[in-house]
Design an enzyme around this catalytic site. Structure first.
Site, PDB file in Angstrom:
ATOM      1  N   LYS A 113       0.827  -1.215   0.000  1.00 42.97           N
ATOM      2  CA  LYS A 113       0.000   0.000   0.000  1.00 42.97           C
ATOM      3  C   LYS A 113       0.863   1.267   0.000  1.00 42.97           C
ATOM      4  O   LYS A 113       0.423   2.323  -0.454  1.00 42.97           O
ATOM      5  CB  LYS A 113      -0.923   0.013   1.223  1.00 42.97           C
ATOM      6  CG  LYS A 113      -1.842  -1.205   1.347  1.00 42.97           C
ATOM      7  CD  LYS A 113      -2.901  -1.239   0.279  1.00 42.97           C
ATOM      8  CE  LYS A 113      -3.785  -2.469   0.374  1.00 42.97           C
ATOM      9  NZ  LYS A 113      -4.699  -2.493   1.490  1.00 42.97           N
ATOM     10  N   ASP A 114       2.100   1.170   0.494  1.00 43.89           N
ATOM     11  CA  ASP A 114       2.985   2.346   0.495  1.00 43.89           C
ATOM     12  C   ASP A 114       3.263   2.847  -0.922  1.00 43.89           C
ATOM     13  O   ASP A 114       3.514   4.036  -1.123  1.00 43.89           O
ATOM     14  CB  ASP A 114       4.333   2.005   1.155  1.00 43.89           C
ATOM     15  CG  ASP A 114       4.227   1.802   2.650  1.00 43.89           C
ATOM     16  OD1 ASP A 114       3.446   2.519   3.296  1.00 43.89           O
ATOM     17  OD2 ASP A 114       4.933   0.914   3.171  1.00 43.89           O
TER      18      ASP A 114
END
Length: 469
Positions: A113-114
């Protein structure tokens, strides 16, 4: 580039409008009017670009209301070796002949998700400063979106985060990453329910247009198009690393819960990236696998959503699935509005048996499911044969990838997170603790800052209003 709602709302929006808006006014999700097409000459030009510059080239096809020099600067600020650990940003690791892992979990919160959230934080800060406005972000997380969003937004000017999560349903490490943050602009709300309850709350609040406008509500969930388009970039980067020429094809295997990550692969394929199969892997919560096998999309309630050892996929309503269905039914907004707005609400399911064959033939989708026993066996096998430790979600992806491999086409498995986030299952599989980055030593013992609320959109609205006074 203008954007339309999957449910047929007549308005057209520019990128920076939907960046801050989230859902469309009719409850639909935004997609571009048409996918930009990438030809062989463009692929050849992009093949040797650094990741940040590749991101700029792809994003600039979708973003025409941020000056090019500013967008390039945002991409270069986001995708650095200092933040993501390697100059390649998303390096491939060969496991065996024709099977690769794509590392997506080297960012600040150790999860894929980063890759999008770091960009989103910088885009939000840029656009809010340009407008002189503030934004209150309301999100839902099953584990990794929350920490990625909070780490990306902490300390950002003009931004508050209100992140809902299912109480007791995340791993201890995931909870600690979020709840230990003490930043004044970060608010954690543990909801008494499952992830789908959290997601329903976000949609309910976003659908209250008066409240949304009064409190400037935005979203960082993958219903936000900016999140999804940022993920398109690593499909191109993985393809370039796995191939020597643009005449080759690759397939991607993607652990899937909310359909956002694999939907980005669908977008890349629609743009012209030579993708053979998009292999969707679920855990025991196999709503999406059931659809791609039968054509029936059947959502499940809280009591029928299993708590598993790959908790970020414990999802029974896949928000981004609506984007794919929009393409599958010929971009018929009225039909999508009926399917998701009426039939699903009334019956809890809808049937596209007449269309699902095209999901495989035209769009390349195949699917499979994985169980806890499969995860443990895959983690153990990958460690013993390749001395590579993978997390539970990546194990789901790798198990299904092997079932769907085609001999002549490389298979890239998208990594979901680092194993430390799911240490209990790693110990079960390998009899040892996974490595822990030094910066997260003792994180579970840090003081927590979290508010427990019932699964009620009204109470979440009250909390937001009280903290925006």
């Amino acid at each position: 580039m203008l954007y339309i709602s999957t449910r047929g709302h007549p308005d057209r929006r520019h990128f920076c409008e939907i960046l801050l808006e989230g859902l469309a006014p009719d409850g639909g999700l935004y997609l571009p009017e048409a996918y930009p097409q990438v030809d062989a000459a463009t692929l050849a030009k992009w093949r040797t670009l650094p990741y940040a510059d590749l991101a700029f080239e792809i994003l600039s096809l979708y973003i025409d209301d941020i000056p090019a020099q500013d967008l390039r600067a945002i991409c270069r600020k986001t995708y650095t070796e200092q933040v993501f650990g390697t100059p390649e940003i998303v390096p491939l690791k060969k496991l065996e002949e024709g099977v690769f892992l794509q590392a997506l979990s080297n960012g600040p919160t150790l999860a894929f998700k980063d890759m999008a959230m770091q960009l989103l934080g910088n885009l939000f800060e840029y656009e809010l400063a340009r407008r002189g406005e503030e934004l209150n972000i309301l999100g839902a997380t099953s584990g990794d979106t929350g920490s990625a969003a909070e780490y990306a937004m902490r300390g950002k000017k003009g931004v508050r985060v209100f992140m809902t999560s299912p109480q007791g349903r995340m791993s201890p490490f995931q909870q600690a990453q979020m709840f230990s943050l003490q930043d004044a602009n970060i608010h954690n709300l543990a909801i008494e329910g499952v992830f789908d309850d959290c997601q329903d709350i976000v949609k309910a609040v976003s659908s209250d247009l008066a409240f949304k406008r009064k409190y400037r509500i935005g979203t960082v969930n993958s219903i936000n198009w900016a999140r999804l388009v940022a993920q398109v970039v690593y499909y191109f980067a993985g393809y370039f690393q796995a191939t020597a020429s643009n005449a080759e094809r690759v397939s991607f295997a993607v652990p899937s819960g909310n359909f956002g990550n694999i939907c980005a692969g669908h977008v890349a394929r629609m743009m012209g990236l030579p993708i053979g199969r998009l292999v969707l892997a679920t855990n025991e919560n196999d709503v999406l696998d059931e659809f791609f096998r039968t054509g029936t999309y059947r959502v499940r309630g809280s009591k029928d959503t299993y708590e598993t050892s790959s908790p970020s996929m414990d999802i029974s309503k896949a928000s981004n699935f609506e984007r794919f269905v929009f393409d599958l039914v010929g971009r018929d907004g009225a039909r999508v509005r009926y399917l998701f707005g009426e039939e699903l609400a009334a019956k809890g399911q809808f049937d596209l048996a007449g269309d699902v064959a095209r999901a495989r033939e035209q769009y390349g989708f195949v699917s499979g499911r994985s169980t806890h026993a499969d995860r443990v066996a895959t983690i153990r096998d990958t460690w013993e044969r390749f001395h590579t430790m993978i997390d539970t979600h990546t194990a789901d992806g790798l198990k299904v990838a092997r079932e769907q491999r085609q001999p002549s086409i490389p298979m890239i498995v998208l990594e979901t997170a680092l194993p430390i986030k799911f240490a209990e299952t790693i110990v079960e599989a390998l009899g040892r603790e996974p490595d822990r980055p030094a910066k997260f030593a003792g994180i579970e013992q840090l003081p927590k800052r979290v508010t427990v609320l019932p699964a009620d959109a009204g109470q979440v609205k009250q909390f937001i209003a009280a903290h925006c006074a």
